[in-house]
Motif scaffolding. Sequence first.
Motif, PDB file in Angstrom:
ATOM      1  N   MET A   1       0.971  -1.054  -0.064  1.00 34.73           N
ATOM      2  CA  MET A   1       0.149  -0.150  -0.011  1.00 34.73           C
ATOM      3  C   MET A   1       0.870   1.257   0.130  1.00 34.73           C
ATOM      4  N   ILE A   2       0.700   2.301  -0.871  1.00 35.68           N
ATOM      5  CA  ILE A   2       1.116   3.370  -0.981  1.00 35.68           C
ATOM      6  C   ILE A   2       0.524   4.663  -0.643  1.00 35.68           C
ATOM      7  N   MET A   3       0.734   5.493   0.611  1.00 35.12           N
ATOM      8  CA  MET A   3      -0.129   6.760   0.796  1.00 35.12           C
ATOM      9  C   MET A   3       0.490   7.946   0.157  1.00 35.12           C
ATOM     10  N   ASP A   4      -0.308   8.777  -0.231  1.00 33.18           N
ATOM     11  CA  ASP A   4       0.146   9.740  -1.007  1.00 33.18           C
ATOM     12  C   ASP A   4      -0.160  11.066  -0.231  1.00 33.18           C
ATOM     13  N   VAL A   5       0.714  12.083  -0.015  1.00 32.82           N
ATOM     14  CA  VAL A   5       0.400  13.262   0.611  1.00 32.82           C
ATOM     15  C   VAL A   5       0.367  14.375  -0.607  1.00 32.82           C
ATOM     16  N   ASP A   6      -0.507  15.277  -0.330  1.00 29.18           N
ATOM     17  CA  ASP A   6      -0.791  16.459  -1.498  1.00 29.18           C
ATOM     18  C   ASP A   6      -0.409  17.922  -0.779  1.00 29.18           C
ATOM     19  N   TYR A   7       0.464  18.580  -1.097  1.00 26.71           N
ATOM     20  CA  TYR A   7       0.686  19.737  -0.490  1.00 26.71           C
ATOM     21  C   TYR A   7       0.211  21.150  -1.148  1.00 26.71           C
ATOM     22  N   ARG A   8      -0.696  20.762  -2.232  1.00 31.18           N
ATOM     23  CA  ARG A   8      -1.227  22.006  -2.749  1.00 31.18           C
ATOM     24  C   ARG A   8      -2.058  23.042  -1.832  1.00 31.18           C
ATOM     25  N   LYS A   9      -2.529  22.512  -0.681  1.00 32.54           N
ATOM     26  CA  LYS A   9      -2.906  23.484   0.093  1.00 32.54           C
ATOM     27  C   LYS A   9      -2.006  24.272   0.809  1.00 32.54           C
ATOM     28  N   LEU A  10      -0.807  24.088   0.847  1.00 32.36           N
ATOM     29  CA  LEU A  10       0.404  24.991   1.051  1.00 32.36           C
ATOM     30  C   LEU A  10       0.690  25.863   0.313  1.00 32.36           C
ATOM     31  N   TRP A  11       0.909  25.275  -0.965  1.00 29.93           N
ATOM     32  CA  TRP A  11       1.005  26.499  -2.259  1.00 29.93           C
ATOM     33  C   TRP A  11      -0.017  27.235  -2.367  1.00 29.93           C
TER      34      TRP A  11
END
Length: 78
Positions: A1-11
Amino acid sequence: MIMDVDYRKLWKLLIDKGIKNKTELITMAGISTNILAKLGKGEFISMDSMQKICKALDCDIGDVCVINEPVHDDKSPE
């Protein structure tokens, strides 16, 4: 299983706060260029680095990232 983190909120938060260059975050939060590179690649960073970013931007962790649903990787055992 691979978990993905999304930093679009930071940008988006950086833009909303008038921070035009992502590298300004290095000085503001006291993080390294390696941490900024990991953020840019959507890789996990330490909670210590996340805390520094949140403190510098006066926000909560949920304001800068989202953990996406786990994805099953055919190469890894379940």
